[in-house]
Enzyme design. Structure first.
Site, mmCIF file in Angstrom:
data_model
loop_
_atom_site.group_PDB
_atom_site.id
_atom_site.type_symbol
_atom_site.label_atom_id
_atom_site.label_comp_id
_atom_site.label_asym_id
_atom_site.label_seq_id
_atom_site.Cartn_x
_atom_site.Cartn_y
_atom_site.Cartn_z
ATOM 1 C CG ASP A 28 -2.244 -0.006 0.883
ATOM 2 O OD1 ASP A 28 -2.581 -0.491 -0.452
ATOM 3 O OD2 ASP A 28 -3.288 0.275 1.493
ATOM 4 C CG ASP A 73 -8.213 -6.958 13.891
ATOM 5 O OD1 ASP A 73 -9.065 -5.908 14.149
ATOM 6 O OD2 ASP A 73 -7.190 -7.351 14.203
#
Length: 713
Positions: A128, A426
């Site tokens: 990224d 998450d």
């Protein structure tokens, strides 16, 4: 009859936990009753109510904890290894200077080296940061893999991360040759890192030179998608002629006008790209520093996914996070056994373990839909017939990695894939999958399946927690609040567990009250608690001692050491008055539009002196951080209150009897604060407290002590 691939047992402590629940509940009711019958501080009542509420939520973890065992050696009786379902491994990185490319490459190499059919294994790396340095490291890693994979296979190596393996020592013969090759790889990558870009003189092939020429105008937030197939199983072989797994580098398109949704966005891009290229039914997500420590870990996950009676509604199999390089007492509580082991065992007995971001095997279908009624077949996922590097496949992959792909497709990040809207993608993803009806499993073998690096800097550890607290608040105060939405969609106890995490940041409320109010009262000779001779004193003693004793027993049952338990307790207090406080303020300000949340990575590059101090068990306070001001202020208030309060209590008849609880509280906090006092007034090394922080702490504590005069007199 199908062989038994796994079994489980409700932990023996569940019965004791339930008996303790009854006795402790009665004690809490008595405590609240005592507040209503005895004049006391409203703030203490508030703190006790909050502590009681959090204790109630935490009982979900203790109600039905589960232990599991797998029997991967029996898989051959279910299916041949050549027919194992295909596996895609996702690894995310975002900054080559905070997450060194050689370390990320070692993580990928450890996954490439799984004892798994190479034609059914693919490793995807999401960069990224859009950095040519990371791509260069992976070009080098792909070449090294041709030698590394057969070396691991032929020598039965268990630590298949080259970085971890060579750091463990004991190299000779062929291993020494491999080490030389790896050191050469590191030198080339380090050379590029020093220059800040890839010098074309470091690149061997003309094809690679052309690729790196296109990076000149790239910025981290503005660049086209880059997809590079570095290894392809259908055409690339290692030095022994054995096919290599697929290795694909991806840097999704970034444009300033498009939302990128941080790590969840990167994972969803990998989900789409992998669907067009390999479409494996199983997906493993790994942090960039969480290397494989057991090449048979996928087989353990298969013990659940290949059980036809168990897997129809199974979304994921979660392995615990384990860490290397921790000092002997784990002073910053990098292990997180309370969350990564005890918490997961508790949830596993309810709806299933929560997703903790790494070391997790997913069923791909669970990221797209609700649980199926009929048993799914892994054969539905067809392997790509074309070469991954073919023009047609790459065209579809680039489309999936486009920054425009999710425009008009609002289901991404809300109903499909990894969830958006929070910094803790998450936790949120696992929670929402459970709300959809999926279940999960906590797999905790004796040999850690994956090993990573915990923060070895106090500032990093606190900053990491602060980011988590903000993200958890984002879920808590959304329409999917676990106490309201979760308790309806999943079991009440599972909803309690998720709510406990969602309110994690609120520990600052009772800890700040108990860290300051009784001490200020002690300083002015005001009693807030029952005398030691009062029968109510024993209620407070029971609540305190039983809480800590139960906590210690649980910690040691999962392999923790008593000094590491003490470190955990100390860090809970430290974070409760620092990262919890600032995380709460950050969230409140963001809700009223006064600040914008950032996403700061936890640095994984340590200074030499800081590493040395950490290894010696010394806290490092060298940064002039507001976190340290709050710690220093409470530490100083407690030591001054203890000294003056003790002197007053000794001089007054019955004073010690009257002030015993407050003296104990101050003494307890002082004991936990010893590293702070040491850093402020004793140490001379690089980890000492900055003078500006010490002065600010003294000033604020003086103001608090002065203002206490108006409250207690």
């Amino acid at each position: 009859m199908a062989p038994l691939l796994h079994t489980h047992q409700i932990h023996p402590r569940a019965t004791l936990n339930r008996l303790h629940f009854l006795l402790y509940s009665l004690s809490l009711l008595l405590l609240l009753y005592h507040h209503t019958t005895t004049p006391s501080s409203f703030l203490l009542l508030l703190a006790d109510v909050f502590l009681a509420f959090m204790w109630l939520l935490s009982q979900g973890f203790r109600w039905r904890p589960v232990r599991r065992w797998e029997f991967p050696e029996l898989l051959s009786k279910v299916t041949a290894s050549k027919d194992f379902p295909a596996l895609d491994v996702f690894i995310c990185t975002a900054d080559p200077y905070k997450e060194p490319p050689v370390g990320v490459a070692s993580t990928a190499l450890s996954a490439l080296a799984f004892d798994y059919p190479s034609d059914r294994l693919s490793v995807y790396v999401s960069d990224d940061g859009g950095s040519d340095l990371t791509l260069f490291a992976f070009f080098e890693a792909a070449k090294f893999a041709r030698c590394w994979l057969p070396f691991c296979r032929e020598n039965g190596v268990m630590e298949r991360s080259p970085e971890a393996y060579f750091q463990s020592g004991g190299c000779d013969g062929e291993a020494e040759e491999m080490k030389v090759m790896f050191e050469s790889l590191k030198e080339r990558v380090d050379c590029a890192m020093e220059k800040g870009h890839v010098d074309l003189n470091l690149v061997n092939s003309l094809e690679e030179k052309e690729i790196f020429k296109t990076w000149k105008n790239f910025t981290r937030k503005d660049h086209p998608s880059v997809i590079q197939v570095l290894l392809e199983s259908k055409k690339d072989k290692d030095i022994t002629g054995h096919p290599l797994p697929n290795l694909i580098y991806i840097s999704r398109e970034k444009r300033p006008a498009s939302l990128h949704n941080f790590k969840a966005g990167a994972l969803n891009t990998l989900l789409r790209v992998s669907e067009t290229m390999t479409n494996a039914p199983l997906i493993l997500t790994l942090d960039c520093d969480m290397c494989s420590n057991d090449p048979h870990a996928p087989q353990r996950a298969l013990c659940y996914f290949l059980d036809k009676d168990f897997s129809p509604n199974l979304s994921f199999v979660q392995f615990p996070q384990r860490f290397t390089g921790l000092n002997i007492n784990d002073i910053y509580n990098g292990e997180f056994r309370r969350v990564f082991t005890l918490g997961e065992q508790g949830l596993d007995g309810l709806q299933g373990a929560n997703y903790i971001g790494t070391g997790c095997f997913f069923s791909r279908r669970s990221l797209y839909s609700s649980p199926p009624v009929a048993m799914p077949s892994f054969d539905e996922f067809k392997l790509q017939s074309c070469l991954l590097s073919s023009e047609l496949v790459l065209l579809k992959a680039h489309e999936a990695a486009s920054s425009e792909y999710e425009h008009g497709r609002k289901e991404w990040g809300s109903q499909i894939g990894f969830r958006y809207g929070t910094l803790v993608e998450d936790y949120y993803t696992g929670y929402m999958l459970h709300c959809q009806g999926w279940r999960s499993v906590f797999c905790n073998p004796n040999r850690p399946a994956f090993l990573g690096e915990a923060p070895k800097s106090l500032v990093d550890a606190i900053s990491q927690s602060k980011r988590w607290f903000v993200g958890l608040y984002q879920v808590c105060f959304s329409r999917y609040c676990p106490l309201l939405y979760g308790c309806r969609k999943i079991s009440m106890l599972a909803g309690f567990c998720y709510m406990y995490y969602a309110l994690w940041g609120c520990w600052c409320i009772p800890l700040t009250i108990y860290g300051l109010l009784p001490q200020l009262a002690l300083f002015y000779g005001k009693s807030l608690f029952p005398k030691a001779s009062d029968p109510w004193f024993f209620l407070y003693a029971y609540l305190f001692l039983s809480t800590y004793i139960q906590d210690l027993i649980e910690f040691m049952e999962v392999g923790g050491l008593i000094w590491r338990w003490w470190s955990e307790q100390r860090m809970w207090l430290i974070k409760g008055i620092s990262s919890s406080t600032f995380g709460t303020l950050d969230f409140i300000l963001s809700q009223i539009g006064c600040s914008a949340l950032g996403f700061n990575l936890t640095t994984k590059v340590q200074k030499e002196e800081e590493n040395k101090l950490y290894e010696n068990g010394k806290f490092v306070f060298s940064t002039a951080s507001p976190f340290f001001v709050s710690m220093g202020m409470i530490a100083i208030v407690n030591v001054i209150s203890f000294i003056f309060g003790f002197i007053k209590a000794v001089r007054r008849i019955g004073g010690l009897d009257e002030m015993l609880i407050q003296l104990f509280l101050s003494g307890f906090i002082m004991t936990n604060s010893w590293p702070i006092y040491e850093a402020m007034f004793i140490r001379k090394d690089g980890g000492k407290m900055p003078e500006s922080v010490t002065k600010a702490s003294i000033l604020l504590s003086s103001i608090l002590l002065y203002l206490g005069n108006f409250y207690f007199t």
